[in-house]
Design an enzyme around this catalytic site. Structure first.
Site, PDB file in Angstrom:
ATOM      1  N   ARG A 198     -19.643 -21.900 -10.281  1.00 41.36           N
ATOM      2  CA  ARG A 198     -20.013 -23.147 -10.918  1.00 41.36           C
ATOM      3  C   ARG A 198     -19.308 -24.364 -10.340  1.00 41.36           C
ATOM      4  O   ARG A 198     -19.931 -25.391 -10.073  1.00 41.36           O
ATOM      5  CB  ARG A 198     -19.671 -23.117 -12.425  1.00 41.36           C
ATOM      6  CG  ARG A 198     -20.771 -22.666 -13.304  1.00 41.36           C
ATOM      7  CD  ARG A 198     -20.166 -21.981 -14.493  1.00 41.36           C
ATOM      8  NE  ARG A 198     -19.427 -20.822 -14.010  1.00 41.36           N
ATOM      9  CZ  ARG A 198     -19.990 -19.643 -13.816  1.00 41.36           C
ATOM     10  NH1 ARG A 198     -21.219 -19.444 -14.112  1.00 41.36           N
ATOM     11  NH2 ARG A 198     -19.285 -18.641 -13.328  1.00 41.36           N
ATOM     12  N   THR A 199     -17.997 -24.271 -10.193  1.00 44.70           N
ATOM     13  CA  THR A 199     -17.262 -25.480  -9.819  1.00 44.70           C
ATOM     14  C   THR A 199     -17.699 -25.944  -8.428  1.00 44.70           C
ATOM     15  O   THR A 199     -18.055 -27.110  -8.229  1.00 44.70           O
ATOM     16  CB  THR A 199     -15.747 -25.233  -9.882  1.00 44.70           C
ATOM     17  OG1 THR A 199     -15.445 -24.754 -11.182  1.00 44.70           O
ATOM     18  CG2 THR A 199     -14.957 -26.511  -9.620  1.00 44.70           C
ATOM     19  N   LYS A 258      -5.136 -18.124   9.383  1.00 46.44           N
ATOM     20  CA  LYS A 258      -4.278 -18.129  10.580  1.00 46.44           C
ATOM     21  C   LYS A 258      -2.897 -18.688  10.265  1.00 46.44           C
ATOM     22  O   LYS A 258      -2.064 -18.856  11.137  1.00 46.44           O
ATOM     23  CB  LYS A 258      -4.917 -18.996  11.670  1.00 46.44           C
ATOM     24  CG  LYS A 258      -6.275 -18.537  12.126  1.00 46.44           C
ATOM     25  CD  LYS A 258      -6.777 -19.526  13.185  1.00 46.44           C
ATOM     26  CE  LYS A 258      -8.190 -19.194  13.600  1.00 46.44           C
ATOM     27  NZ  LYS A 258      -8.753 -20.267  14.450  1.00 46.44           N
ATOM     28  N   ARG A 302      -9.807 -26.112  -4.477  1.00 50.86           N
ATOM     29  CA  ARG A 302      -9.344 -25.060  -5.399  1.00 50.86           C
ATOM     30  C   ARG A 302      -8.381 -24.169  -4.628  1.00 50.86           C
ATOM     31  O   ARG A 302      -8.655 -23.809  -3.478  1.00 50.86           O
ATOM     32  CB  ARG A 302     -10.519 -24.238  -5.910  1.00 50.86           C
ATOM     33  CG  ARG A 302     -10.071 -22.965  -6.619  1.00 50.86           C
ATOM     34  CD  ARG A 302     -11.182 -22.269  -7.331  1.00 50.86           C
ATOM     35  NE  ARG A 302     -11.613 -23.042  -8.488  1.00 50.86           N
ATOM     36  CZ  ARG A 302     -12.466 -22.584  -9.404  1.00 50.86           C
ATOM     37  NH1 ARG A 302     -12.971 -21.372  -9.294  1.00 50.86           N
ATOM     38  NH2 ARG A 302     -12.810 -23.330 -10.440  1.00 50.86           N
ATOM     39  N   HIS A 338      -7.280 -27.740 -14.393  1.00 51.44           N
ATOM     40  CA  HIS A 338      -8.671 -27.728 -13.907  1.00 51.44           C
ATOM     41  C   HIS A 338      -9.360 -28.958 -14.498  1.00 51.44           C
ATOM     42  O   HIS A 338     -10.194 -28.864 -15.399  1.00 51.44           O
ATOM     43  CB  HIS A 338      -9.337 -26.429 -14.373  1.00 51.44           C
ATOM     44  CG  HIS A 338     -10.638 -26.118 -13.707  1.00 51.44           C
ATOM     45  ND1 HIS A 338     -11.370 -27.045 -13.007  1.00 51.44           N
ATOM     46  CD2 HIS A 338     -11.343 -24.951 -13.652  1.00 51.44           C
ATOM     47  CE1 HIS A 338     -12.467 -26.460 -12.545  1.00 51.44           C
ATOM     48  NE2 HIS A 338     -12.476 -25.192 -12.915  1.00 51.44           N
TER      49      HIS A 338
END
Ligand code: NCD
Length: 307
Positions: free
Chosen positions: A51-52, A80, A101, A129
């Site tokens: 969703r986000t 890396k 995120r 959030h």
């Protein structure tokens, strides 16, 4: 330039601006379909999301802009060993705004210190959030009509659930907020929230372990998933994962106008039979998330709403 790392990075005035612009967009989305023409949003997702990330991307596309990014750490140079500060320095020259995120708490904040474009925290570990909080507030505004004087029950994983932490931080700013915190002992809200946010501001709250007994008092029931990925051992997760399951029988204790919210994804904590109850609004909530993200992108990019 403004970054949104915590819900408190927006003043009450700015929050009102985002929510009222979101409402105008919701009512007339076509009007805004070219507002971000030529602008790019980078989605830097080091942790899974449906969703986000997709609602951020849909938001930018709905505004006539473009999107670029990665959806897992493995497919970026993080694999890396690149630091977020190096990544954001580079992404700053490819995009106009970014949503990040990350599993580590504070990573989007570190990125913001090295960024020349606005950074939006799209979830950092068990911490915050803010755009889910904007989604939750917008859902309440649209469906309840007001954000003050609400009794909200938070149920499930209140320890690791970043959506809970952010929404509590945001709701304490509205007069008359009361919280009923429903969780097993092991998943109580963090001490800093209890002491520095709730007690310090004399916010009425209580902690309980049985959902049914508090249901009749609630205006909002905010269900949450037990955050499997934040547990240190699987045994504890298995023991706690089904602590609360909202089903049709439990909904009988709720008021006619109580709303059930959930940031999603849902695992077992809400039985599918509840989905047909008109009080279950979590899919509407997910839909409304696009409009607040459109509003937030426009405001952070200083794009006039009067275009
Ligand atoms: C939440 C999250 O990622 O914190 N999901 C979301 O963004 N809608 C809740 C969760 O994962 O349980």
């Amino acid at each position: 330039m403004k970054h949104v790392i915590s819900p408190l990075d927006l003043s009450m005035e700015e929050l009102d601006r985002v929510l009222s612009l979101a409402e105008r967009i919701f009512k007339n989305p076509e009007k805004y379909s070219e507002c971000c023409h030529g602008k790019k949003l980078a989605t830097l997702f080091y942790e899974p999301s449906t969703r986000t990330r997709l609602s951020f991307e849909a938001a930018m596309l709905n505004l006539g802009g473009s999107v670029l990014g990665f959806s897992s750490a493995d497919s970026s140079s993080a694999a890396k060993g690149e630091s977020v500060s190096d990544t954001i320095r580079v992404v700053s020259s490819y995009a106009d705004i970014c949503a990040m995120r990350h599993p580590k708490e504070g990573a989007p904040f570190v990125a913001s210190l090295h960024s020349s474009i606005p950074v939006i925290n799209a979830g950092d570990g068990g911490h915050n959030h803010p755009t889910q909080t904007l989604t939750d507030l917008f859902t309440l505004k649209i469906l309840k009509g007001h954000l003050d004087h609400l009794t909200i029950g938070f149920c499930g994983d209140l320890k690791f659930g970043r959506t809970v932490h952010s929404l509590i931080n945001a709701m304490v700013r509205y007069p008359g907020s009361r919280f009923i915190l429903i969780s097993p002992d092991e998943l109580r809200i963090p001490t800093y929230l209890r002491e520095e946010v709730l007690s310090a501001n004399n916010i009425p709250y209580c902690e309980v372990k049985v959902l049914e007994e508090v249901m009749p008092k609630l205006d909002i029931l905010y269900m949450t998933r037990v955050q499997k990925e934040r547990f240190f051992n699987e045994e504890d997760y298995i023991r706690l994962k089904d602590s609360f399951i909202l089903d049709a029988a439990k909904m009988k204790y709720a008021r006619e106008d109580m709303l059930v919210l959930h940031p999603l994804p849902r695992v077992n904590e809400i039985a599918a039979e509840v989905d047909d109850d008109p009080r279950a609004v979590y899919f509407t909530q997910a839909k409304l998330g696009v409009y607040v993200r459109m509003a937030l992108i426009m405001i952070l990019l200083n794009i006039s709403a009067e275009l």
